[in-house]
Design a protein around this motif. Sequence first.
Motif, short mmCIF file in Angstrom:
data_model
loop_
_atom_site.label_atom_id
_atom_site.label_comp_id
_atom_site.label_asym_id
_atom_site.label_seq_id
_atom_site.Cartn_x
_atom_site.Cartn_y
_atom_site.Cartn_z
N ALA A 92 0.83 -1.20 0.00
CA ALA A 92 0.00 0.00 0.00
C ALA A 92 0.87 1.26 0.00
N ASP A 93 0.25 2.39 -0.29
CA ASP A 93 0.91 3.70 -0.23
C ASP A 93 2.09 3.80 -1.18
N LEU A 94 1.97 3.17 -2.35
CA LEU A 94 3.01 3.28 -3.37
C LEU A 94 2.44 3.91 -4.63
N ILE A 95 3.22 4.78 -5.24
CA ILE A 95 2.91 5.27 -6.58
C ILE A 95 3.58 4.31 -7.55
N ARG A 96 2.84 3.82 -8.53
CA ARG A 96 3.38 2.82 -9.44
C ARG A 96 3.11 3.22 -10.89
N LYS A 97 4.06 2.88 -11.75
CA LYS A 97 3.95 3.19 -13.17
C LYS A 97 4.36 1.97 -13.96
N ARG A 98 3.48 1.49 -14.83
CA ARG A 98 3.83 0.36 -15.69
C ARG A 98 4.74 0.85 -16.80
N LEU A 99 5.92 0.24 -16.92
CA LEU A 99 6.93 0.70 -17.86
C LEU A 99 6.85 -0.03 -19.20
N MET A 100 6.76 -1.34 -19.16
CA MET A 100 6.79 -2.15 -20.38
C MET A 100 6.47 -3.59 -20.00
N THR A 101 6.46 -4.46 -20.98
CA THR A 101 6.36 -5.89 -20.73
C THR A 101 7.59 -6.58 -21.30
N VAL A 102 7.94 -7.69 -20.69
CA VAL A 102 9.10 -8.48 -21.09
C VAL A 102 8.65 -9.91 -21.33
N GLN A 103 9.29 -10.58 -22.25
CA GLN A 103 9.07 -12.02 -22.45
C GLN A 103 10.39 -12.76 -22.34
N MET A 104 10.34 -14.00 -21.86
CA MET A 104 11.50 -14.87 -21.87
C MET A 104 11.49 -15.68 -23.16
N LEU A 105 12.58 -15.59 -23.91
CA LEU A 105 12.68 -16.25 -25.21
C LEU A 105 13.94 -17.11 -25.26
N LEU A 106 14.09 -17.85 -26.35
CA LEU A 106 15.26 -18.71 -26.53
C LEU A 106 16.25 -18.05 -27.49
N TYR A 107 17.52 -18.00 -27.07
CA TYR A 107 18.57 -17.41 -27.89
C TYR A 107 19.80 -18.30 -27.89
N ALA A 108 20.59 -18.16 -28.96
CA ALA A 108 21.90 -18.82 -29.05
C ALA A 108 22.84 -17.89 -29.80
N SER A 109 24.12 -18.20 -29.76
CA SER A 109 25.08 -17.42 -30.55
C SER A 109 25.10 -17.96 -31.98
N LYS A 110 25.50 -17.10 -32.92
CA LYS A 110 25.59 -17.53 -34.32
C LYS A 110 26.60 -18.67 -34.45
N GLU A 111 27.69 -18.58 -33.69
CA GLU A 111 28.71 -19.64 -33.76
C GLU A 111 28.15 -20.97 -33.29
N TYR A 112 27.37 -20.94 -32.22
CA TYR A 112 26.78 -22.19 -31.73
C TYR A 112 25.85 -22.79 -32.78
N VAL A 136 25.55 -18.28 -23.13
CA VAL A 136 25.13 -18.19 -24.52
C VAL A 136 26.20 -17.50 -25.37
N LEU A 137 26.73 -16.38 -24.88
CA LEU A 137 27.74 -15.65 -25.64
C LEU A 137 29.02 -16.46 -25.85
N ASN A 138 29.26 -17.41 -24.94
CA ASN A 138 30.45 -18.27 -25.07
C ASN A 138 30.13 -19.60 -25.74
N ASN A 139 29.01 -19.61 -26.47
CA ASN A 139 28.69 -20.72 -27.39
C ASN A 139 28.43 -22.05 -26.69
N LEU A 140 27.90 -21.97 -25.46
CA LEU A 140 27.67 -23.20 -24.71
C LEU A 140 26.34 -23.87 -25.04
#
Length: 301
Positions: free
Chosen positions: A150-170, A229-233
Amino acid sequence: MDWDKLRIFHAVADAGSLTHAGDRLNLSQSAVSRQIRGLEEALNTTLFHRHARGLILTEQGELLFDATRSMSKRLDAASARIRDSEDEVFGELRVTTTFGFGTLWLVPRLPKLYERYPGLKIDLMLEERVLDLPMREADVAIRMKEPSQADLIRKRLMTVQMLLYASKEYIDRNGMPSEAEDISNHRLICQHAGSAQVAAGAWLVQHLMSMNPGSLLTVNNYFGVLQGVLNNLGIGVLPDYLVEEFPELVRVLPSIESADVPVFLAYPEELRQSQRISVFRDFVQEEIIAHRKHLRQMGKI
């Protein structure tokens, strides 16, 4: 009740030692001891149990410490509001957010904020635990869910999603999976399903685990997942706000994504007039607008 004695009592209760409290207050141990005895006599009670290893609060001492702790936080808040100037922004701003968002999105943008306001001093607290803003554990928070306090001022900034990524080398070395079941031929990098993270991320990890990945690396924060991910694991579960900062990441299995995670900025109602909070809030909102614009230009949204 003597305010000076209360201030000294609070320091002793917080430090658990007359000597350590004296060091903080630049007073001798004997001077601190006299003040505590005087307060106990004025209240006609014992505030501390004394033993060789230090001091322990009595039940009456605990009651008084709760009161002085609340007073201290309110005085800090009043002091912060008094120090804020309409023409100049300076002083400490305590910001809390998650380890991943703080290290991977916020910190890289802070140089711009410091360029505008060199007198600002940011104390950045990165942890998954939700700090108590009304009790002034922090001044402002960026959280991956809507605050319930309670007693908080709040502002919604954005939404985020969790996605799958890999490096190009991998991907060049191991091939691009074409369907979800192909995870069984790859190493998955993610937070452990039981570690502190947003619920949407945990659910996605549980779903991916059901596909029996060929190998697994779990880390307790997204920064560690990113480094893997950046180290191609392997293929990592990462928040989508990284696309702009790390364009070398390759999206994998675009049909697999988490539910939307709302990102909120919040601060106590009593700090509504704080200039430091205002400039920080406005800066974060500006950066998010610029971030979204850049993603549109990249064709990512």
